[in-house]
Design an enzyme around this catalytic site. Structure first.
Site, PDB file in Angstrom:
ATOM      1  N   GLU A 139       0.844  -1.184   0.000  1.00 61.20           N
ATOM      2  CA  GLU A 139       0.000   0.000   0.000  1.00 61.20           C
ATOM      3  C   GLU A 139       0.882   1.237   0.000  1.00 61.20           C
ATOM      4  O   GLU A 139       0.399   2.350   0.153  1.00 61.20           O
ATOM      5  CB  GLU A 139      -0.938  -0.016   1.197  1.00 61.20           C
ATOM      6  CG  GLU A 139      -0.247  -0.080   2.535  1.00 61.20           C
ATOM      7  CD  GLU A 139      -1.253  -0.152   3.672  1.00 61.20           C
ATOM      8  OE1 GLU A 139      -1.420  -1.242   4.188  1.00 61.20           O
ATOM      9  OE2 GLU A 139      -1.851   0.869   4.015  1.00 61.20           O
ATOM     10  N   CYS A 163      -3.555  -3.569   4.118  1.00 60.84           N
ATOM     11  CA  CYS A 163      -2.703  -4.678   4.586  1.00 60.84           C
ATOM     12  C   CYS A 163      -3.100  -6.038   4.007  1.00 60.84           C
ATOM     13  O   CYS A 163      -2.479  -7.054   4.316  1.00 60.84           O
ATOM     14  CB  CYS A 163      -2.723  -4.758   6.109  1.00 60.84           C
ATOM     15  SG  CYS A 163      -2.102  -3.276   6.875  1.00 60.84           S
ATOM     16  N   HIS A 201      -3.234 -10.658  11.507  1.00 62.18           N
ATOM     17  CA  HIS A 201      -2.584  -9.407  11.083  1.00 62.18           C
ATOM     18  C   HIS A 201      -2.162  -8.656  12.358  1.00 62.18           C
ATOM     19  O   HIS A 201      -2.945  -8.547  13.298  1.00 62.18           O
ATOM     20  CB  HIS A 201      -3.572  -8.574  10.251  1.00 62.18           C
ATOM     21  CG  HIS A 201      -3.103  -7.174  10.015  1.00 62.18           C
ATOM     22  ND1 HIS A 201      -1.876  -6.890   9.468  1.00 62.18           N
ATOM     23  CD2 HIS A 201      -3.676  -5.964  10.292  1.00 62.18           C
ATOM     24  CE1 HIS A 201      -1.721  -5.575   9.396  1.00 62.18           C
ATOM     25  NE2 HIS A 201      -2.792  -4.994   9.900  1.00 62.18           N
TER      26      HIS A 201
END
Ligand code: HMG
Length: 419
Positions: free
Chosen positions: A84, A116, A249
Site C-alpha cells: 500500500e 494490509c 494481522h
C-alpha cells in the site's frame, strides 16, 4: 482426481538498517513507556532511510528467499508485490523487483493494493493459478513490502514500521500446505484508515479501525464455518482448540491479543469480560498459540501487508521435526476494508529450515537511532521522491553495502547495489 498440494515453499524477511527503541520514543513524547511496550505491545520500530523503499525491501526479501531455498529465478512464472506504499501512481513496484531479481520475461508481474490485505490477495491468486493448471510446474513469488508512516507525534506513531516478507508458492511445498477448500472472505466499505493521493502519511480513525478489524474477523469466521457443513470439509480442524497456532494481522502486538479474544468469543457466540471465568482459558490459549509468534513483530512494528507473514516466519523458525502436521489459521485484515481467513498445515521436513528462516541476527545487527536522527530521517523521506532530490544519497545516511534507491533523475527512479 485429487487436487495437488499447494503451499509455501520458501520464505524470507528483509528490513531496514535502522530502528528506534519504543522506550526512547515514549520518553521523547512524554508518554509512560509502558503504554507503548505493554499497552500497545511494541519494543522497537524499524525505520526506513530515504534510500530504502518498497522496491529495495521487496527485492532484498525476494533475493534472500530464492537464494536460501536454492530456487532458480527461471522457475518463477508469477511475481506479485503486495503493497500500500507503492513508488509510482502507474508503474508497479513489481516491475522494478522483476528486473532486480533477474526473473524471466515470461512471467505475470503485477502489484496488488488493498491496504494490509494486498499480499494475502496475491497469495490466494497464486494458489488459484497453480490449482488451475496454468502454472505448468512454475512457481509464484509473492512479496509483501511496506513502510508504515503515520507521522511524528501522532497517535499512530508508535505503530509504524517497515519491512518485506517474500514467499514462494508451489506444488509440493517444503514449509506449509495451504488448505484450498476452507477459507473465509469479508469486504465492507469503511473509512478506518486510508492515504489520500497527496499524502505520504496515513489518515486513520485509530479506535474505529480496531472495531473494523474485529468485525472483519467475525465475518471471515462466519463464512469459513458455514463451509464446514459442506461434505468435503466435514471434520476439518477449525476451532481454536484444534489449532496449534493462530496467526493474525499484527499492526501492533496487542491487536493480535484482541483478535484472539474475539476469535474465541465468536466461537462461543458470547462476549467474555475480564471477570468471566472463561477468560483464563482465552489467556491460556493466547499464551500458547499466539504470543510465542509475535516476537519479530514486536521488534519490527507494523509492516502492513507483511505483518501476518512475519508472524508466520516467527512460527516457522521455532519448528522442529515433531511439529509436522501442525495446523494453523492465518487472518489478514486490510483497512478500508477487506479480509481473509485461511488454514495451513506444517509439512514433513519444514523444521529443517528453521535456522535458515530466522532473521534474529539481522535484527540484532541494526543501528539504533536517537529520536532526533529518526525525526531527521522522517523529514528527509518527505523529499526523497522529488526529482533531483539530494536526500536519496546512501552516504548521507551512513549506509554501507546493499541495494538502495539512489534518487529520481529525469523523473525516473534509480536503484543501485553498493558494496
Ligand atoms: P491511543 O489512543 O494513543 O492509545 O492509540 P490508547 O489510549 O487506546 O492506549 C493503547 C493501549 O495502551 C490501551 O490498552 C491502554 O489501556 C494501554 P487496551 O485498552 O487497548 O488494551 N495503556 C497502558 N498500558 C500500560 N501502561 C500504561 C498505559 N497507558 C495506556 N501506562 C492506537 C492507540 C492503536 C489507536 C493508535 O496507535 C493508532 O491509531 N494506530 C494506528 C491504527 C491501527 O494500528 N489500527 C489497528 C487496526 S486497523 C489495521 O490493523 C489495519 C492497518 O494495519 C492498516 C492497513 O490495513 O493497511 C492499520
Amino acid at each position: 482426481m485429487d487436487k495437488p498440494v499447494v503451499g509455501i515453499d520458501a520464505m524470507a524477511f528483509a528490513g531496514p538498517e535502522c530502528f528506534v527503541e519504543m522506550a526512547a520514543l515514549a520518553d521523547a513524547r512524554g508518554v509512560d513507556p509502558n503504554k507503548y511496550i505493554k499497552g500497545i505491545g511494541q519494543r522497537q520500530m524499524a525505520v526506513a532511510t530515504p534510500c530504502e523503499d518498497t522496491v529495495t525491501l521487496a527485492a532484498e526479501a525476494g533475493r534472500k528467499a530464492l537464494e536460501a531455498f536454492g530456487i532458480d529465478p527461471a522457475e518463477i512464472g508469477t511475481l506479485v508485490v503486495g503493497t500500500e506504499t507503492g513508488v509510482d501512481h502507474s508503474k508497479p513496484s513489481a516491475v522494478y523487483v522483476h528486473e532486480l531479481l533477474g526473473l524471466p520475461a515470461r512471467c505475470r508481474t503485477f502489484e496488488t493494493k488493498h491496504a494490509c490485505y494486498g499480499a494475502m490477495a496475491g497469495l490466494t491468486a497464486a494458489m488459484d493459478w497453480i490449482l488451475s493448471g496454468r502454472a505448468k510446474g512454475r512457481k509464484a513469488l509473492i512479496i509483501a513490502s511496506d513502510i508504515a508512516r503515520y507521522g511524528v507525534n501522532t497517535p499512530g506513531e508508535p505503530t509504524q514500521g517497515a519491512g518485506a516478507v517474500a514467499m514462494v508458492i508451489s506444488e509440493n511445498p517444503r514449509l506449509l500446505a495451504l488448505d484450498a477448500d476452507l477459507s473465509g472472505d469479508f469486504t465492507k466499505q469503511v473509512m478506518d484508515f486510508w492515504r489520500p493521493l497527496y499524502s505520504k502519511y496515513a489518515q486513520v480513525d485509530g479506535h474505529y479501525s480496531i472495531d473494523c478489524y474485529l468485525e472483519a474477523l467475525e465475518g471471515c469466521l462466519d463464512h469459513a464455518s458455514e463451509q464446514l457443513s459442506e461434505d468435503a470439509n466435514q471434520g476439518k480442524p477449525f476451532q481454536i482448540g484444534e489449532l496449534d497456532a493462530c496467526l493474525y494481522h499484527v499492526p501492533f502486538t496487542k491487536m493480535a491479543k484482541k483478535a484472539h479474544h474475539r476469535h474465541r468469543e465468536t466461537e462461543l457466540g458470547d462476549r467474555v469480560s475480564r471477570e468471566d471465568p472463561r477468560m483464563a482459558d482465552i489467556l491460556g490459549s493466547y499464551g500458547a498459540k499466539v504470543s510465542p509468534f509475535l516476537s519479530l513483530n514486536e521488534r519490527v512494528g507494523n509492516i502492513y501487508t507483511g505483518s501476518v507473514f512475519l508472524a508466520m516466519i516467527d512460527f516457522l523458525r521455532q519448528l522442529g521435526p515433531e511439529h509436522a502436521g501442525q495446523r494453523l489459521s492465518l487472518f489478514s485484515y486490510g483497512s478500508g476494508s477487506g479480509a481473509a481467513l485461511m488454514f495451513a498445515e506444517v509439512v514433513q521436513g519444514a523444521g529443517d529450515w528453521s535456522a535458515t528462516l530466522d532473521p534474529t541476527a539481522e535484527l540484532d545487527a541494526r543501528r539504533a537511532l536517537s529520536i532526533a536522527d529518526y525525526e531527521a530521517l522522517c523529514a528527509a523521506s518527505e523529499e526523497a521522491d522529488l526529482n533531483n532530490s539530494e536526500m536519496a544519497d546512501p552516504a548521507r545516511w551512513g549506509l554501507g553495502s546493499g541495494l538502495f534507491y539512489t534518487g529520481t533523475v529525469d523523473h525516473q527512479r534509480r536503484y543501485a547495489r553498493i558494496g
